[in-house]
Design a protein around this motif. Structure first.
Motif, PDB file in Angstrom:
ATOM      1  N   PHE A 101       1.011  -1.148   0.071  1.00  0.00           N
ATOM      2  CA  PHE A 101      -0.042   0.095  -0.010  1.00  0.00           C
ATOM      3  C   PHE A 101       0.861   1.127   0.194  1.00  0.00           C
ATOM      4  CE2 PHE A 101       0.212  -0.894   4.732  1.00  0.00           C
ATOM      5  CZ  PHE A 101       0.643   0.510   5.066  1.00  0.00           C
ATOM      6  N   VAL A 102       0.357   2.328  -0.479  1.00  0.00           N
ATOM      7  CA  VAL A 102       1.176   3.554  -0.714  1.00  0.00           C
ATOM      8  C   VAL A 102       0.917   4.304   0.720  1.00  0.00           C
ATOM      9  CG1 VAL A 102       1.042   3.837  -3.239  1.00  0.00           C
ATOM     10  CG2 VAL A 102      -0.863   4.735  -1.849  1.00  0.00           C
ATOM     11  N   HIS A 103       1.920   5.290   0.888  1.00  0.00           N
ATOM     12  CA  HIS A 103       1.789   6.182   2.215  1.00  0.00           C
ATOM     13  C   HIS A 103       1.007   7.449   2.095  1.00  0.00           C
ATOM     14  CE1 HIS A 103       5.361   3.644   3.819  1.00  0.00           C
ATOM     15  NE2 HIS A 103       4.453   2.827   3.667  1.00  0.00           N
ATOM     16  N   ASN A 104       0.616   7.907   0.705  1.00  0.00           N
ATOM     17  CA  ASN A 104       0.112   9.057   0.701  1.00  0.00           C
ATOM     18  C   ASN A 104      -1.181   9.354   0.061  1.00  0.00           C
ATOM     19  OD1 ASN A 104       0.550   8.146  -1.919  1.00  0.00           O
ATOM     20  ND2 ASN A 104       1.906   9.836  -2.882  1.00  0.00           N
ATOM     21  N   ASP A 105      -1.886   7.994   0.272  1.00  0.00           N
ATOM     22  CA  ASP A 105      -3.327   8.123  -0.252  1.00  0.00           C
ATOM     23  C   ASP A 105      -4.171   7.295   0.296  1.00  0.00           C
ATOM     24  OD1 ASP A 105      -5.828   7.906  -1.571  1.00  0.00           O
ATOM     25  OD2 ASP A 105      -5.017   8.598  -3.755  1.00  0.00           O
ATOM     26  N   LEU A 106      -4.990   7.478   1.481  1.00  0.00           N
ATOM     27  CA  LEU A 106      -5.391   6.491   2.461  1.00  0.00           C
ATOM     28  C   LEU A 106      -6.605   5.791   1.960  1.00  0.00           C
ATOM     29  CD1 LEU A 106      -6.069   5.304   5.163  1.00  0.00           C
ATOM     30  CD2 LEU A 106      -7.667   7.006   5.544  1.00  0.00           C
ATOM     31  N   ASP A 107      -7.400   6.381   0.763  1.00  0.00           N
ATOM     32  CA  ASP A 107      -8.582   5.498   0.200  1.00  0.00           C
ATOM     33  C   ASP A 107      -7.860   4.667  -0.930  1.00  0.00           C
ATOM     34  OD1 ASP A 107     -11.318   5.073  -0.305  1.00  0.00           O
ATOM     35  OD2 ASP A 107     -10.962   5.883  -2.238  1.00  0.00           O
ATOM     36  N   LYS A 108      -6.642   5.007  -1.520  1.00  0.00           N
ATOM     37  CA  LYS A 108      -5.998   3.843  -2.466  1.00  0.00           C
ATOM     38  C   LYS A 108      -5.530   2.961  -1.510  1.00  0.00           C
ATOM     39  CE  LYS A 108      -2.887   4.045  -6.224  1.00  0.00           C
ATOM     40  NZ  LYS A 108      -1.710   4.717  -7.097  1.00  0.00           N
ATOM     41  N   ALA A 109      -4.776   3.244  -0.653  1.00  0.00           N
ATOM     42  CA  ALA A 109      -4.060   2.245   0.448  1.00  0.00           C
ATOM     43  C   ALA A 109      -5.347   1.022   0.825  1.00  0.00           C
ATOM     44  CB  ALA A 109      -3.629   2.837   1.474  1.00  0.00           C
ATOM     45  N   LEU A 110      -6.313   1.772   1.253  1.00  0.00           N
ATOM     46  CA  LEU A 110      -7.435   0.563   1.683  1.00  0.00           C
ATOM     47  C   LEU A 110      -8.024  -0.256   0.814  1.00  0.00           C
ATOM     48  CD1 LEU A 110      -9.224   3.211   3.902  1.00  0.00           C
ATOM     49  CD2 LEU A 110      -7.859   1.450   4.840  1.00  0.00           C
ATOM     50  N   LYS A 111      -8.176   0.370  -0.686  1.00  0.00           N
ATOM     51  CA  LYS A 111      -8.815  -0.629  -1.793  1.00  0.00           C
ATOM     52  C   LYS A 111      -7.546  -1.575  -1.878  1.00  0.00           C
ATOM     53  CE  LYS A 111     -11.532   3.069  -3.604  1.00  0.00           C
ATOM     54  NZ  LYS A 111     -11.740   3.866  -5.105  1.00  0.00           N
ATOM     55  N   THR A 112      -6.445  -1.073  -2.164  1.00  0.00           N
ATOM     56  CA  THR A 112      -5.366  -2.039  -2.525  1.00  0.00           C
ATOM     57  C   THR A 112      -5.223  -3.157  -1.508  1.00  0.00           C
ATOM     58  OG1 THR A 112      -3.991  -0.297  -3.286  1.00  0.00           O
ATOM     59  CG2 THR A 112      -2.852  -2.195  -2.817  1.00  0.00           C
ATOM     60  N   CYS A 113      -5.430  -2.750  -0.048  1.00  0.00           N
ATOM     61  CA  CYS A 113      -5.286  -4.030   0.958  1.00  0.00           C
ATOM     62  C   CYS A 113      -6.329  -4.752   0.980  1.00  0.00           C
ATOM     63  CB  CYS A 113      -4.846  -3.173   2.162  1.00  0.00           C
ATOM     64  SG  CYS A 113      -3.266  -2.227   2.386  1.00  0.00           S
ATOM     65  N   PHE A 114      -7.727  -4.195   0.800  1.00  0.00           N
ATOM     66  CA  PHE A 114      -8.928  -4.967   1.484  1.00  0.00           C
ATOM     67  C   PHE A 114      -9.709  -5.509   0.156  1.00  0.00           C
ATOM     68  CE2 PHE A 114      -7.957  -2.068   5.182  1.00  0.00           C
ATOM     69  CZ  PHE A 114      -7.339  -3.287   5.964  1.00  0.00           C
ATOM     70  N   GLU A 115      -9.814  -4.852  -0.909  1.00  0.00           N
ATOM     71  CA  GLU A 115     -10.601  -5.261  -1.870  1.00  0.00           C
ATOM     72  C   GLU A 115     -10.052  -6.878  -2.409  1.00  0.00           C
ATOM     73  OE1 GLU A 115     -11.221  -2.649  -5.103  1.00  0.00           O
ATOM     74  OE2 GLU A 115     -12.491  -1.325  -3.933  1.00  0.00           O
ATOM     75  N   PRO A 116      -9.187  -7.125  -2.498  1.00  0.00           N
ATOM     76  CA  PRO A 116      -8.396  -8.480  -3.039  1.00  0.00           C
ATOM     77  C   PRO A 116      -8.848  -9.346  -1.952  1.00  0.00           C
ATOM     78  CG  PRO A 116      -6.585  -6.890  -3.336  1.00  0.00           C
ATOM     79  CD  PRO A 116      -7.871  -6.193  -2.398  1.00  0.00           C
ATOM     80  N   MET A 117      -9.030  -8.980  -0.655  1.00  0.00           N
ATOM     81  CA  MET A 117      -9.473  -9.844   0.365  1.00  0.00           C
ATOM     82  C   MET A 117     -10.830 -10.025   0.617  1.00  0.00           C
ATOM     83  SD  MET A 117      -6.483 -10.733   1.069  1.00  0.00           S
ATOM     84  CE  MET A 117      -6.544 -11.357   3.067  1.00  0.00           C
ATOM     85  N   ASN A 118     -11.542  -9.540  -0.164  1.00  0.00           N
ATOM     86  CA  ASN A 118     -13.060  -9.486  -0.270  1.00  0.00           C
ATOM     87  C   ASN A 118     -13.661  -8.924   1.112  1.00  0.00           C
ATOM     88  OD1 ASN A 118     -15.566  -9.779  -1.635  1.00  0.00           O
ATOM     89  ND2 ASN A 118     -15.888 -11.775  -0.576  1.00  0.00           N
ATOM     90  N   ILE A 119     -12.821  -7.591   1.341  1.00  0.00           N
ATOM     91  CA  ILE A 119     -13.374  -7.074   2.536  1.00  0.00           C
ATOM     92  C   ILE A 119     -13.685  -5.556   2.223  1.00  0.00           C
ATOM     93  CG2 ILE A 119     -12.465  -6.086   5.014  1.00  0.00           C
ATOM     94  CD1 ILE A 119     -10.390  -8.557   5.108  1.00  0.00           C
ATOM     95  N   SER A 120     -14.861  -5.234   2.639  1.00  0.00           N
ATOM     96  CA  SER A 120     -15.136  -3.847   2.784  1.00  0.00           C
ATOM     97  C   SER A 120     -14.905  -2.992   3.989  1.00  0.00           C
ATOM     98  CB  SER A 120     -16.757  -3.774   2.469  1.00  0.00           C
ATOM     99  OG  SER A 120     -17.588  -4.089   3.520  1.00  0.00           O
TER     100      SER A 120
END
Length: 302
Positions: A269-288
């Protein structure tokens, strides 16, 4: 200024305005004032001044002093405090020789050590060393994660609660949190030791501890730790560790609810965009996720 009893008189507020101004403009004033803050936390002894005064008069009668002397009600605790200040001032180099550098959540910091080695700390990390002896023994304590660019010279040792890392002059990264340690060697040679074994790392090599505390080897492809380039990278780590790192890098709180935090994650995950970081981490894990506010995030299974 009468230095023999000046501190006691200063504490007792028994100095002239001229002496007070002279002292407050001196280089020692701030040091004594700071030490006094600590002394004031001591419990003051309780004295019966009137009884002490009467006892002193009886003493004078019994021994028939040849010359009349003035008996002054003593301010015992103040003069005792003055003595303590003198002792503490003399020993303050002992108590304040330890240097501690710490980073807060969502903060990184670079620090140059006395012998010109450079340490870059990741978020929520700290180093500690003795400035008086460091150039001789080059020993430093680490809690968290840091990248070390070590000046060539004598042995340089990074101590952590999960193991010690010893080098002569190199670039390496150390992650030590909870019971886990991970070390990446980018240049030179690195020796990693814990209670179970010792491993020598060369450039491009790394180790990480497993559940049993043994050190597993792995490869390093990058020339620097990814977190120094603005992102955190993971290979088969638990969701719990991923979430903790998100919290460190963004200074947020993540509520997991019924999420299985022992699931494994590989990615970044990147350190400068929270929404992008959350999507990168949790969408592939099928977590909202729900961003409740700038500091609080809630997770749930889809």
């Amino acid at each position: 200024m009468d230095k023999d009893n000046f501190l006691g008189r200063w504490l007792a507020d028994d100095i002239s305005e001229e002496e007070k101004k002279e002292f407050e403009n001196s280089k020692d004033y701030l040091a004594y004032k700071d030490i006094l803050k600590g002394v004031e936390k001591f419990e003051r002894p309780i004295f019966d001044i009137d009884k002490g005064f009467e006892n002193q008069k009886e003493y004078n009668k019994r021994y028939k002093a040849t010359s009349e002397s003035k008996v002054i009600k003593p301010r015992f605790w103040l003069y005792a405090a003055a003595a303590v200040i003198v002792i503490l001032f003399g020993l303050r180099t002992v108590f304040f020789s330890t240097i501690e550098i710490r980073t807060e959540m969502a903060e990184t910091k670079t620090w140059t050590l006395p012998e010109n080695s450079v340490v870059t700390l990741n978020a929520d990390s700290s180093i500690e060393y003795d400035k008086k002896s460091f150039t001789k023994n080059r020993i430093i304590q680490l809690d968290g994660e840091a990248f070390f660019d070590v000046e060539k010279g004598s042995s340089f040792t990074v101590k952590t609660k999960n193991g010690d890392i010893t080098v002569l002059g190199t670039e390496f990264n150390v992650y030590s949190r909870d019971t886990h340690i991970e070390v990446h060697c980018f240049e030179g040679k690195v020796q990693v030791s814990n209670s179970k074994e010792t491993i020598i790392l060369t450039p491009g090599k790394a180790i990480k501890s497993n559940a049993e505390g043994s050190l597993d080897s792995k490869e390093v492809k990058d020339s620097k730790p990814s977190w120094m380039l603005g992102k955190s990278t993971f290979n088969q780590v638990t969701l719990q560790r991923l979430i903790q790192e998100l919290e460190r890098q963004y200074d947020i709180n993540i509520t997991t609810n019924n999420i299985d935090v022992n699931r494994l994650f590989s990615g970044f995950f990147v350190h400068n965009d929270l929404d992008k970081a959350l999507k990168t981490c949790f969408e592939p894990m099928n977590i909202s996720y729900i961003i409740n506010n700038s500091k609080n995030i809630s997770l749930r299974n889809k």
